[in-house]
Write a protein that holds these residues in place. Structure first.
Motif, PDB file in Angstrom:
ATOM      1  N   VAL A 194       0.831  -1.212   0.000  1.00 49.04           N
ATOM      2  CA  VAL A 194       0.000   0.000   0.000  1.00 49.04           C
ATOM      3  C   VAL A 194       0.868   1.265   0.000  1.00 49.04           C
ATOM      4  O   VAL A 194       0.562   2.249  -0.683  1.00 49.04           O
ATOM      5  CB  VAL A 194      -0.954  -0.001   1.209  1.00 49.04           C
ATOM      6  CG1 VAL A 194      -1.753   1.296   1.283  1.00 49.04           C
ATOM      7  CG2 VAL A 194      -1.903  -1.188   1.128  1.00 49.04           C
ATOM      8  N   ALA A 195       1.960   1.247   0.748  1.00 49.95           N
ATOM      9  CA  ALA A 195       2.745   2.468   0.958  1.00 49.95           C
ATOM     10  C   ALA A 195       3.542   2.872  -0.270  1.00 49.95           C
ATOM     11  O   ALA A 195       3.617   4.071  -0.600  1.00 49.95           O
ATOM     12  CB  ALA A 195       3.685   2.271   2.147  1.00 49.95           C
ATOM     13  N   ILE A 196       4.155   1.923  -0.950  1.00 50.18           N
ATOM     14  CA  ILE A 196       5.052   2.275  -2.062  1.00 50.18           C
ATOM     15  C   ILE A 196       4.313   2.996  -3.192  1.00 50.18           C
ATOM     16  O   ILE A 196       4.748   4.077  -3.634  1.00 50.18           O
ATOM     17  CB  ILE A 196       5.782   1.015  -2.567  1.00 50.18           C
ATOM     18  CG1 ILE A 196       6.736   0.506  -1.491  1.00 50.18           C
ATOM     19  CG2 ILE A 196       6.540   1.299  -3.850  1.00 50.18           C
ATOM     20  CD1 ILE A 196       7.391  -0.817  -1.813  1.00 50.18           C
ATOM     21  N   PRO A 197       3.171   2.473  -3.689  1.00 51.84           N
ATOM     22  CA  PRO A 197       2.460   3.236  -4.735  1.00 51.84           C
ATOM     23  C   PRO A 197       1.916   4.572  -4.239  1.00 51.84           C
ATOM     24  O   PRO A 197       1.875   5.545  -4.997  1.00 51.84           O
ATOM     25  CB  PRO A 197       1.328   2.298  -5.158  1.00 51.84           C
ATOM     26  CG  PRO A 197       1.746   0.947  -4.702  1.00 51.84           C
ATOM     27  CD  PRO A 197       2.543   1.166  -3.465  1.00 51.84           C
ATOM     28  N   SER A 198       1.521   4.644  -2.954  1.00 52.87           N
ATOM     29  CA  SER A 198       0.978   5.898  -2.426  1.00 52.87           C
ATOM     30  C   SER A 198       2.038   6.988  -2.410  1.00 52.87           C
ATOM     31  O   SER A 198       1.782   8.134  -2.818  1.00 52.87           O
ATOM     32  CB  SER A 198       0.426   5.674  -1.017  1.00 52.87           C
ATOM     33  OG  SER A 198      -0.630   4.738  -1.021  1.00 52.87           O
ATOM     34  N   LEU A 199       3.235   6.659  -1.941  1.00 53.96           N
ATOM     35  CA  LEU A 199       4.309   7.657  -1.913  1.00 53.96           C
ATOM     36  C   LEU A 199       4.753   8.042  -3.321  1.00 53.96           C
ATOM     37  O   LEU A 199       5.086   9.212  -3.573  1.00 53.96           O
ATOM     38  CB  LEU A 199       5.491   7.111  -1.112  1.00 53.96           C
ATOM     39  CG  LEU A 199       5.255   6.954   0.393  1.00 53.96           C
ATOM     40  CD1 LEU A 199       6.461   6.329   1.067  1.00 53.96           C
ATOM     41  CD2 LEU A 199       4.915   8.292   1.031  1.00 53.96           C
ATOM     42  N   ALA A 200       4.753   7.077  -4.234  1.00 52.05           N
ATOM     43  CA  ALA A 200       5.108   7.405  -5.618  1.00 52.05           C
ATOM     44  C   ALA A 200       4.076   8.347  -6.236  1.00 52.05           C
ATOM     45  O   ALA A 200       4.436   9.324  -6.915  1.00 52.05           O
ATOM     46  CB  ALA A 200       5.214   6.122  -6.440  1.00 52.05           C
ATOM     47  N   ALA A 201       2.789   8.064  -6.003  1.00 47.59           N
ATOM     48  CA  ALA A 201       1.735   8.937  -6.529  1.00 47.59           C
ATOM     49  C   ALA A 201       1.801  10.321  -5.893  1.00 47.59           C
ATOM     50  O   ALA A 201       1.562  11.338  -6.559  1.00 47.59           O
ATOM     51  CB  ALA A 201       0.363   8.307  -6.279  1.00 47.59           C
ATOM     52  N   TYR A 202       2.147  10.393  -4.610  1.00 45.68           N
ATOM     53  CA  TYR A 202       2.277  11.690  -3.932  1.00 45.68           C
ATOM     54  C   TYR A 202       3.378  12.532  -4.565  1.00 45.68           C
ATOM     55  O   TYR A 202       3.197  13.732  -4.815  1.00 45.68           O
ATOM     56  CB  TYR A 202       2.571  11.468  -2.453  1.00 45.68           C
ATOM     57  CG  TYR A 202       3.026  12.711  -1.732  1.00 45.68           C
ATOM     58  CD1 TYR A 202       2.137  13.735  -1.435  1.00 45.68           C
ATOM     59  CD2 TYR A 202       4.357  12.867  -1.363  1.00 45.68           C
ATOM     60  CE1 TYR A 202       2.562  14.877  -0.781  1.00 45.68           C
ATOM     61  CE2 TYR A 202       4.787  14.002  -0.709  1.00 45.68           C
ATOM     62  CZ  TYR A 202       3.887  15.006  -0.420  1.00 45.68           C
ATOM     63  OH  TYR A 202       4.312  16.143   0.224  1.00 45.68           O
ATOM     64  N   ALA A 203       4.528  11.911  -4.842  1.00 48.08           N
ATOM     65  CA  ALA A 203       5.631  12.663  -5.450  1.00 48.08           C
ATOM     66  C   ALA A 203       5.261  13.153  -6.841  1.00 48.08           C
ATOM     67  O   ALA A 203       5.555  14.304  -7.213  1.00 48.08           O
ATOM     68  CB  ALA A 203       6.881  11.774  -5.504  1.00 48.08           C
TER      69      ALA A 203
END
Length: 270
Positions: free
Chosen positions: A199-208
């Motif tokens: 869950v965290a890896i795609p969320s942080l990528a989308a945030y950046a």
């Protein structure tokens, strides 16, 4: 017939050995079994991670629709406002902005509202409006960062809980539990950590990606607003914003009373 006995015996021996090997070899666990292997607590944590993933997917879709260039920077608004200001048609510039609601239109309207006070006030209004619009666009993107930071912690909570249960089993059996039992408890506990990272890896990528997109769009809005409002620099300032001339009240505007100096006039002679 006697010649077939060795072949038949070999075939029967191989078949029996294969069946015994299949019986002794544990069947590989499927994805559903792995999900349920963490028990009730692990399942609840995985449900929380699933809810976070749904929220992250919704935010990504929402920002994909919100951060379209056609919605933030409508085509032709900047040129229309510039031509209207060059021809001293302020009402036409105002109408062009209101006809295409967008971030650029809001910024231009903020600058046009300070038109009568001169270029310095217009420039300040544009800068304040740009900061406000940038914060508004970033407000929803920040939730992606929150999800990206919370999800690994939730997964780690499930891992620590599973490790506690695994070592509790060792302590309860006074060390009778073998390495296989301990390894099984550990791998069940690590399932939630994997879920948190997924869950965290795609969320942080989308945030950046969304953050960089907002920075790029705001920079383009600032450039087009500056380009559209440049004719205001050549206009004479109709009025200036001055501070209150009577900060101390009405009595402060009265001139000071100067008492007469010198000798009073002599009375007339009778």
């Amino acid at each position: 017939m006697d010649g077939w006995n060795p072949i038949a015996n070999s075939f029967l021996s191989a078949t029996t050995a294969g069946l015994l090997a299949q019986t002794e070899t544990p069947e590989a666990a499927g994805m559903f079994d792995i999900i349920l292997s963490g028990g009730i607590i692990g399942l609840l944590i995985l449900l929380v991670l699933f809810a976070l993933s749904i929220a992250a997917a919704y935010l990504v879709f929402d920002q994909t629709m919100t951060l379209r260039k056609s919605d933030v920077l409508p085509e032709g608004v900047s040129d229309t406002v510039r031509q209207a200001l060059l021809n001293a048609r302020v009402n036409e510039a105002d109408t062009a902005c209101r006809r295409e609601p967008s971030v650029l239109s809001v910024v231009l309207l903020s600058g046009l509202s300070e038109l009568e006070f001169g270029w310095r006030e217009v420039e300040k209004a544009v800068e304040d409006s740009l900061a406000e619009q940038s914060a508004r666009l970033m407000r929803r993107i920040e939730y992606l960062s929150v999800i990206g930071n919370i999800a690994p912690m939730v997964g780690l909570l499930g891992t620590v809980t599973g490790m506690i249960f695994a070592f509790q089993q060792v302590a309860t059996t006074r060390g009778a539990a073998g390495a296989g039992d301990l390894a099984e408890g550990i791998y069940q506990a690590l399932v939630t950590t994997v879920g948190g990272l997924i869950v965290a890896i795609p969320s942080l990528a989308a945030y950046a990606i969304c953050r960089n997109r907002v920075d790029s769009l705001i920079a383009q809005v600032a450039y087009q607003a500056q380009h559209a409002l440049t004719p205001i620099k050549r206009r004479p300032t109709a009025r200036t914003r001055t501070p209150n001339p009577n900060p101390a009240g009405p009595s402060a505007s009265r001139p000071p009373h100067n008492p007469p100096t010198g000798n009073p006039p002599a009375p007339p002679k009778s």
